[in-house]
Design a protein around this motif. Sequence first.
Motif, mmCIF file in Angstrom:
data_model
loop_
_atom_site.group_PDB
_atom_site.id
_atom_site.type_symbol
_atom_site.label_atom_id
_atom_site.label_comp_id
_atom_site.label_asym_id
_atom_site.label_seq_id
_atom_site.Cartn_x
_atom_site.Cartn_y
_atom_site.Cartn_z
ATOM 1 N N LEU A 1 -17.766 7.900 -81.497
ATOM 2 C CA LEU A 1 -17.948 7.560 -80.093
ATOM 3 C C LEU A 1 -18.714 6.267 -79.857
ATOM 4 O O LEU A 1 -18.365 5.503 -78.947
ATOM 5 N N PRO B 1 -24.920 8.983 -78.706
ATOM 6 C CA PRO B 1 -23.728 9.693 -79.159
ATOM 7 C C PRO B 1 -23.525 9.527 -80.663
ATOM 8 O O PRO B 1 -23.994 8.552 -81.258
ATOM 9 N N SER C 1 -17.252 13.738 -82.644
ATOM 10 C CA SER C 1 -18.064 13.422 -81.472
ATOM 11 C C SER C 1 -19.212 14.413 -81.404
ATOM 12 O O SER C 1 -19.003 15.621 -81.543
ATOM 13 N N TRP D 1 -9.042 -1.111 -78.619
ATOM 14 C CA TRP D 1 -9.421 -0.201 -79.710
ATOM 15 C C TRP D 1 -8.665 -0.419 -81.010
ATOM 16 O O TRP D 1 -9.196 -0.141 -82.101
ATOM 17 N N ALA E 1 -22.679 14.199 -72.163
ATOM 18 C CA ALA E 1 -22.375 14.940 -73.394
ATOM 19 C C ALA E 1 -22.376 16.429 -73.077
ATOM 20 O O ALA E 1 -23.392 16.978 -72.640
ATOM 21 N N PHE F 1 -17.766 13.703 -72.841
ATOM 22 C CA PHE F 1 -17.250 13.844 -74.220
ATOM 23 C C PHE F 1 -17.865 15.109 -74.829
ATOM 24 O O PHE F 1 -18.959 15.539 -74.464
ATOM 25 N N LEU G 1 -8.570 8.591 -75.008
ATOM 26 C CA LEU G 1 -9.370 8.415 -73.796
ATOM 27 C C LEU G 1 -8.458 8.776 -72.630
ATOM 28 O O LEU G 1 -7.359 8.221 -72.495
ATOM 29 N N ILE H 1 -13.258 11.536 -73.171
ATOM 30 C CA ILE H 1 -12.887 10.951 -74.453
ATOM 31 C C ILE H 1 -13.247 11.938 -75.554
ATOM 32 O O ILE H 1 -14.250 12.654 -75.463
ATOM 33 N N GLY H 2 -12.410 12.018 -76.609
ATOM 34 C CA GLY H 2 -12.670 12.915 -77.734
ATOM 35 C C GLY H 2 -11.926 14.220 -77.679
ATOM 36 O O GLY H 2 -12.082 15.053 -78.559
ATOM 37 N N VAL I 1 -22.004 8.462 -68.539
ATOM 38 C CA VAL I 1 -21.564 9.267 -69.687
ATOM 39 C C VAL I 1 -22.323 10.579 -69.711
ATOM 40 O O VAL I 1 -23.538 10.624 -69.498
ATOM 41 N N LEU J 1 -17.169 3.840 -77.088
ATOM 42 C CA LEU J 1 -17.862 3.670 -75.809
ATOM 43 C C LEU J 1 -18.332 2.230 -75.614
ATOM 44 O O LEU J 1 -18.510 1.766 -74.486
ATOM 45 N N ASN K 1 -19.871 17.322 -77.329
ATOM 46 C CA ASN K 1 -20.983 17.058 -78.246
ATOM 47 C C ASN K 1 -21.075 18.070 -79.374
ATOM 48 O O ASN K 1 -22.062 18.106 -80.099
#
Length: 925
Positions: A63, A59, A52, A230, A79, A44, A213, A98-99, A77, A67, A46
């Motif tokens: 997120l 995170p 995010s 979600w 970043a 993802f 995602l 994701i993000g 995961v 997550l 950062n």
Amino acid sequence: MLLAVSLAAVPARAATPETDAAASAGCGMSLGADDERPVIRLGFPNDRAPLSSGSARNPGGVLPLLLALLPQASFKVQALPTDELRRRIAQDELDAAIGLPVRDLPAHWLHSGGYLRVPNVIVTRRQGISALEANDLQGRRIAVIDDLPHGWRPPDAHVQRSTDARQALALLLSGQVDAAVGNALVIEHARRATRAVGLVVGAPAGFDDILVLAAQPRCARWLMAFDQQWPALAPVIGRAAGTPATALRMDADGMKRPLALLGLALAVLAIGLVHANGYWKLRRESRRRSRLRRRIDEISDNLPVVVFHARRQRDGRICMDLVVGDVPQLFSASTGELQADPSRALAALRGRDRRRVLATLERGARRIQPVSFRFSAHGVRGMRCIAMHAWPTLQQNGEQHWAGYWLDVSDEQMRERAIERAQAHAAADADDRTRLAAALGSGMDEPTHALQQRLAVLDDGPLDGQQRAALASLQDASTMLSRILDDVRSLSAGDAAEMMLHAAPVDLRQLLIGVETLLRPVALSKGLVFQQRVDSEVADWLEVDGTRLRQILFNLVGNAIKFTAQGEVTLRVQWVGDVGASQRVRVEVADSGVGIAPERQDSVFEPFAQATLSTTRLYGGTGLGLGICRQLAQRMGGSLRLHSVPGRGTVVAVELELPRSSPVRSDAPALRTGPTGAVVQPAAPHCVLVAEDDPTQQVLMQWWLRGMELDVEVVADGIAALERWQLTRPALLFTDERMPGLDGQGLVRQVRLREAQLGLPRTPIIGMSADTDGLRDLPVDYLLAKPISRATLQAAIVMVAPALLVAPGVVDAAAARARADVPTLSVLAGRFGSEEVARALAQTLRSSLEDDLLALQREWQQESMQAAAQRLHRMSGGVGSVGMTMLSAELRELSERDAPIEEAQRMAVAIHLRACIAQLQRLTP
């Protein structure tokens, strides 16, 4: 601008049986031979706060919520910065992400439904271009934080990719780009984090970031599981993203509708598409025009300019056909009120401006000429200064039409006046310093010549060896003093070229011994170590102006000692090299003192300049020394350089090329000096006591005050001043702020305390300081800012003790007028009800007049004539209300004068006010 951030109505890229089978077989890489569980490499961005951010363990943004829906054991995961995340996806080093918006994903990847939709916006500088849509960026420079959608790029635009939103905003603020385009929430977060000001959101960019995602096809089953969970977190996701939950739009259930229902909807949509096409185009254009109109209204309502179109009909009535802008700020009326009643604009004008405005407009209409002028009007924020520019036309029906605008220039006017006052103060300060230097140079001539004559007489008499050595030192110092006075006079006249040089053979080492002998006691008195070194290669005799070189060394070493509280001062002469029959030497003076800031190291060589304002207050001095030294070094064909580090010390180096010379025989003994001490004159009858520790200021104060035919006694510290005050009770006391022992604040408090304890009359006290803020709260009668001139000194005495400077008859006449003008207690009691009320009124009036007199003198000194006139007018009303008619009439007449008040008249007013204050004090002992 309201940015709609919603859940994206974007369906997931569906999984196929093949992808589902692959997912069942596992995806990603294994933890090891002993652990067969597959691990999915999930990345993802950062650097996209607040959406995010953070690290893999911690995170940020939305997120943590998302997550938490994924099994932690199955995901590793990572970043990563956005650019690195895209690179790893392209090189197949990640299984899922994701993000990221949908448009950043590879074509073969699958993704979930969009859990968040955020619009992209166009950001510009407030004073930059106006961008209401993408086409407004044609040919412009644009900074973007993500790849632009296909087909969105404006024609001929120069797009520059930024690593993050902060870099994009920095490029925009610095003017390297004309606009920045990016995710609305990311840009707003970066703007707040960097506290960037002067930026505006011009308009939506026309495309959104749909965050999902995403994963490779073999991981499809995780996407389906994610899509099922979600939507329940939609309101929480909205709050975590920094947007109201009510702004979210969720359409996840639509992804589960039967295909038949979807087909039916598509069929209905296809049937009505042709009929609805025209309607939607019309509606879109209407909305665009409405947004544009609202934007124009917002801009015009907040501009400091009001555009108008007016006409004057043949019967004289005025009609305002158009008024656009922030009218209330200028005329305290709304746009509708001004159009309904144009006379409200005239009523808001300051009284004396109305006739001038009407006459100017009438003259412009007769001549059909544009007009430009300024006037003042009452707005909602008070009096505003307005610039008017208008262009008249005369119609065939006889009507006068005016088109123009009003512009609020109040801030500009304030800045102009502040600049004018600052320039006037700077010019006056420079004039005072120049006059002081000229007066010092000219006024010291006679005593210096008398001193040299006395020394010459002593030189002809019988003296022993020690006396003759001391006499030689005095003769040398008096010669140098004479040359310094010539330099000061030349600098004050702006002619440094008059500093003449007289080269002669000089024993350099003996000259350095003389400098050390005179200055070492000063260094030792401060606990400093004084060292002197001379390279052996330096010749004993060199041809140079010894007086000028000694002057340079005295200045440099004296400064080093003055600005060093602890440590050492070193004087060193270094051999640089031989140049034919000459030697190149470098004279260095180093100290471990306070140092000079880099940005001030050039300015200290300017005349009358010092490192900081506090330098003058703490250490004294005129700021001439280094400037004279540099000019002398340049006149000798050399150079003077300074290197300083604040808190560590300063090194000043003078480099000269001097011809070698031969010894000169002289019967004069070597320079020696005995212990030195301050010359204390016996006390004499006096009227004025001066507490001042600076020797130069002591000389000037004695010179000026004795020139005013006043008896003067000068002491160097507050303790001595308090003792002399108790013994002699002077008519006036001057005190410096900073002195050894007891400072100015302590001295003033002790004097006032003992006056109260012993019932003594109040002694007028004038405080002196380079920064008068330190004495402002003390019970002094006047604050005199350094540097002091004879004029400001005299004005201060007139304010607090005029009887010392004017003839007794003048003071007596003022006292007689005050006795006749100030009502008695019985008269006041009869008018206001009781003697108690009368006493309180007299005491309040006396205190008010004392404060007003001090403020009035400051305003006159600062040439603030308008403020002085207002104060005189207010004082006139105050004293008139209690029956002091003569003083009231005098103050009112002065307040209404257009011409400046002469110095003699100011002195007369001050004497009259002082007499009235004294008479009021008698009523309230």
